[in-house]
Write an enzyme that holds these catalytic residues in place. Structure first.
Site, PDB file in Angstrom:
ATOM      1  CD  GLU A 228     -12.301 -12.532  -8.350  1.00  0.00           C
ATOM      2  OE1 GLU A 228     -13.122 -13.165  -7.657  1.00  0.00           O
ATOM      3  OE2 GLU A 228     -12.619 -11.675  -9.171  1.00  0.00           O
TER       4      GLU A 228
ATOM      5  CB  ALA B 195      -6.064  -0.382  -1.093  1.00  0.00           C
TER       6      ALA B 195
ATOM      7  CB  THR C 131       6.253  -5.829   0.043  1.00  0.00           C
ATOM      8  OG1 THR C 131       6.471  -4.856  -0.978  1.00  0.00           O
ATOM      9  CG2 THR C 131       7.125  -7.034  -0.183  1.00  0.00           C
TER      10      THR C 131
ATOM     11  CB  ALA D  67      -1.869  -1.323  -9.254  1.00  0.00           C
TER      12      ALA D  67
HETATM   13  N1  ACO Z   1       3.387   1.044  -9.561  1.00  0.00           N
HETATM   14  C1  ACO Z   1       4.639   0.554  -9.608  1.00  0.00           C
HETATM   15  N2  ACO Z   1       5.343   0.195  -8.502  1.00  0.00           N
HETATM   16  C2  ACO Z   1       4.738   0.367  -7.307  1.00  0.00           C
HETATM   17  C3  ACO Z   1       3.431   0.890  -7.182  1.00  0.00           C
HETATM   18  C4  ACO Z   1       2.742   1.239  -8.385  1.00  0.00           C
HETATM   19  N3  ACO Z   1       1.518   1.718  -8.359  1.00  0.00           N
HETATM   20  N4  ACO Z   1       3.120   0.932  -5.874  1.00  0.00           N
HETATM   21  C5  ACO Z   1       4.202   0.442  -5.193  1.00  0.00           C
HETATM   22  N5  ACO Z   1       5.151   0.129  -6.073  1.00  0.00           N
HETATM   23  C6  ACO Z   1       6.436  -0.455  -5.788  1.00  0.00           C
HETATM   24  C7  ACO Z   1       7.191   0.256  -4.675  1.00  0.00           C
HETATM   25  O1  ACO Z   1       7.997   1.284  -5.174  1.00  0.00           O
HETATM   26  C8  ACO Z   1       8.014  -0.865  -4.083  1.00  0.00           C
HETATM   27  O2  ACO Z   1       9.178  -1.096  -4.872  1.00  0.00           O
HETATM   28  P1  ACO Z   1      10.570  -1.596  -4.169  1.00  0.00           P
HETATM   29  O3  ACO Z   1      10.256  -2.948  -3.538  1.00  0.00           O
HETATM   30  O4  ACO Z   1      11.504  -1.699  -5.320  1.00  0.00           O
HETATM   31  O5  ACO Z   1      10.919  -0.570  -3.140  1.00  0.00           O
HETATM   32  C9  ACO Z   1       7.100  -2.077  -4.267  1.00  0.00           C
HETATM   33  O6  ACO Z   1       6.193  -1.760  -5.320  1.00  0.00           O
HETATM   34  C10 ACO Z   1       6.300  -2.400  -3.041  1.00  0.00           C
HETATM   35  O7  ACO Z   1       5.935  -1.238  -2.384  1.00  0.00           O
HETATM   36  P2  ACO Z   1       5.206  -1.248  -0.988  1.00  0.00           P
HETATM   37  O8  ACO Z   1       5.657  -0.096  -0.175  1.00  0.00           O
HETATM   38  O9  ACO Z   1       5.330  -2.596  -0.378  1.00  0.00           O
HETATM   39  O10 ACO Z   1       3.683  -1.047  -1.466  1.00  0.00           O
HETATM   40  P3  ACO Z   1       2.587  -0.104  -0.804  1.00  0.00           P
HETATM   41  O11 ACO Z   1       2.505  -0.339   0.651  1.00  0.00           O
HETATM   42  O12 ACO Z   1       2.779   1.274  -1.248  1.00  0.00           O
HETATM   43  O13 ACO Z   1       1.270  -0.701  -1.480  1.00  0.00           O
HETATM   44  C11 ACO Z   1      -0.341  -0.493  -3.257  1.00  0.00           C
HETATM   45  C12 ACO Z   1       1.120  -0.765  -2.887  1.00  0.00           C
HETATM   46  C13 ACO Z   1      -1.226  -1.524  -2.574  1.00  0.00           C
HETATM   47  C14 ACO Z   1      -0.513  -0.609  -4.758  1.00  0.00           C
HETATM   48  C15 ACO Z   1      -0.678   0.923  -2.730  1.00  0.00           C
HETATM   49  O14 ACO Z   1       0.134   1.833  -3.408  1.00  0.00           O
HETATM   50  C16 ACO Z   1      -2.132   1.324  -2.936  1.00  0.00           C
HETATM   51  O15 ACO Z   1      -2.963   1.081  -2.071  1.00  0.00           O
HETATM   52  N6  ACO Z   1      -2.449   1.989  -4.057  1.00  0.00           N
HETATM   53  C17 ACO Z   1      -3.798   2.485  -4.310  1.00  0.00           C
HETATM   54  C18 ACO Z   1      -4.792   1.378  -4.511  1.00  0.00           C
HETATM   55  C19 ACO Z   1      -4.433   0.479  -5.663  1.00  0.00           C
HETATM   56  O16 ACO Z   1      -4.056   0.949  -6.716  1.00  0.00           O
HETATM   57  N7  ACO Z   1      -4.579  -0.833  -5.460  1.00  0.00           N
HETATM   58  C20 ACO Z   1      -4.374  -1.824  -6.493  1.00  0.00           C
HETATM   59  C21 ACO Z   1      -5.570  -1.857  -7.354  1.00  0.00           C
HETATM   60  S1  ACO Z   1      -5.726  -3.338  -8.287  1.00  0.00           S
HETATM   61  C22 ACO Z   1      -6.552  -4.391  -7.273  1.00  0.00           C
HETATM   62  O17 ACO Z   1      -6.971  -4.048  -6.219  1.00  0.00           O
HETATM   63  C23 ACO Z   1      -6.734  -5.820  -7.676  1.00  0.00           C
END
Ligand code: ACO
Length: 388
Positions: free
Chosen positions: A117, A122, A134, A160
């Site tokens: 799970e 983040a 990623t 997300a």
């Molecule tokens: N919605 C849609 N697409 C997204 C989002 C989003 N919120 N965030 C990233 N992406 C896309 C990026 O554009 C990228 O696309 P590409 O491969 O076509 O270029 C791909 O996803 C991966 O992006 P990364 O740069 O690898 O991701 P990043 O390092 O920004 O991490 C994360 C993504 C973890 C969601 C970050 O934005 C974050 O910490 N957000 C705030 C916390 C959060 O929302 N966490 C998830 C909550 S749910 C849970 O924890 C179970």
């Protein structure tokens, strides 16, 4: 486990974050994969797996990743995040860049169900959108492979969902409900998503493998085109023949280049009859498991029966696991060869652990011979998919 109905929407202000002056140059996903692999090799980018074993080093790192979660998930109660991150049943995969914790995933492996799970995920604001999210997810898939975990489930915050989808998560949950119900904490305003982990994929090199395949196809097509145009005098016949064998024919190869690759169509014939992969996989499995030598393989080896088993056998597999793989939806095996590979690993494991004087060793050898015999009339042909 009691269900936790916490709300976990992202605070827009915190989420917007900022971009760091250290931001990596804008890279394509392939360049990013290579860049991250290089940083890992140099030791600048690390993904330690951290459990709360009460050591200062572990607690310090867990507190740092907890800080990232509390900043990035501001509507989630801090005490709740702290409790789970420090809980001993939870594990964190932490991403550190040049000694700084930039993100991570806290998850709870449920070994008995071979699933995990994902609880928090983040990346700190200044490191977002640079591919760390990623890489973290690909690292955790590799960890799942090492732990023999077949799939991950998460309640993804709705904002997300796009990120999780890009990491291979789907809203359609295919794992049987009994495997996860009662093991997951559910969250208000979140979407249940699943990602199955394929043990045959190297998740840290997917872009590089795809690029190598693309280059190989381009090369084969140009060889074939040269041959077709009559200017292929320089290309040896052997090369052209092998190119044709790989890509089928020139038009199929052009299709791959212009319209993208699609999995080949499998034509399966078993004992002279055309069958679907699922039919043939079930037939072979049922025959093998009904054999009189199958009894040692019916269930996973229990710790109390063989305490050192898992130290010696790194990829345990048994008929109950194969049954689960066949009968869950969709069927895990997409070719009969994958089933055979699992069966042969099962026999090999048995001979690795048991001396050749034992009945177990004999059962493995006889059942293996039976399997080979039983599948002698299995023919699988892969035909390139025909585009419209
Ligand atoms: N919605 C849609 N697409 C997204 C989002 C989003 N919120 N965030 C990233 N992406 C896309 C990026 O554009 C990228 O696309 P590409 O491969 O076509 O270029 C791909 O996803 C991966 O992006 P990364 O740069 O690898 O991701 P990043 O390092 O920004 O991490 C994360 C993504 C973890 C969601 C970050 O934005 C974050 O910490 N957000 C705030 C916390 C959060 O929302 N966490 C998830 C909550 S749910 C849970 O924890 C179970």
């Amino acid at each position: 486990m009691a269900s936790m109905n916490h709300k976990r929407p992202r605070d827009d202000e915190a989420a917007k974050g900022g971009t760091s002056e250290e931001d990596a140059p804008k890279l394509t996903p392939l360049e990013r994969e290579i860049y991250h692999a290089r940083l890992e090799k140099e030791g600048a980018l690390l993904f330690p797996i951290v459990r709360n074993d009460s050591t200062d080093a572990a607690v310090k790192m867990l507190i740092q990743v907890k800080t990232v979660f509390t900043q990035q998930l501001p509507k989630m109660p801090r005490a709740y995040i702290s409790r789970l991150v420090l809980d001993r049943q939870h594990v964190s995969l932490v991403c550190t860049f040049r000694g700084e914790v930039v993100g991570g995933i806290t998850y709870r492996p449920v070994m008995s169900q071979r699933m995990a799970e994902i609880v928090f995920c983040a990346v700190s604001a200044k490191h977002q959108v640079q591919g760390y999210g990623t890489r973290i997810m690909n690292q955790i898939k590799e960890q799942c492979k090492r732990d023999n975990i077949e799939g991950m489930l998460t309640y993804a915050d709705n904002h997300a969902v796009g990120y999780f989808r890009k990491q291979g998560f789907k809203k359609q949950v295919t794992m049987k409900r009994e495997r996860w119900q009662g093991f997951l904490k559910d969250y208000e305003g979140a979407t249940l998503m699943e990602c199955l982990v394929d043990p045959t994929i190297d998740y840290l090199s997917t872009r590089q493998v795809a690029e190598q395949q693309r280059k190989a196809v381009v090369q084969k097509v140009s060889e074939l085109e040269r041959a077709e145009a009559g200017s292929g005098a320089t290309a040896s016949n052997r090369n052209v023949t092998s190119a044709a064998a790989v890509v089928g024919d020139l038009s199929a190869a052009r299709d791959v280049l212009h319209k993208g690759w699609a999995p080949p169509v499998l034509e399966v014939r078993y004992r002279g009859e055309a069958q679907t992969v699922e039919q043939v996989v079930k037939t072979i499995y049922e025959a093998v498991s009904a054999h009189e030598d199958a009894w040692p393989f019916k269930q996973a080896v229990k710790h109390e029966d063989a305490p050192d088993y898992h130290e010696i056998v790194k990829n345990p597999i048994d008929l109950s696991m194969i049954h689960e793989r066949i009968y869950r939806r969709p069927c895990y095996y997409v070719t009969p060869d994958q089933l055979l590979a699992d069966l042969y690993v099962m026999f090999e494991n048995c001979r690795l652990y048991n001396p050749d004087t034992t009945v177990f060793w004999e059962c493995a050898t006889r059942l293996e011979a039976y399997t080979r015999n039983r599948t002698a009339e299995l023919h699988v042909e892969r035909k390139p998919r025909v585009h419209d």
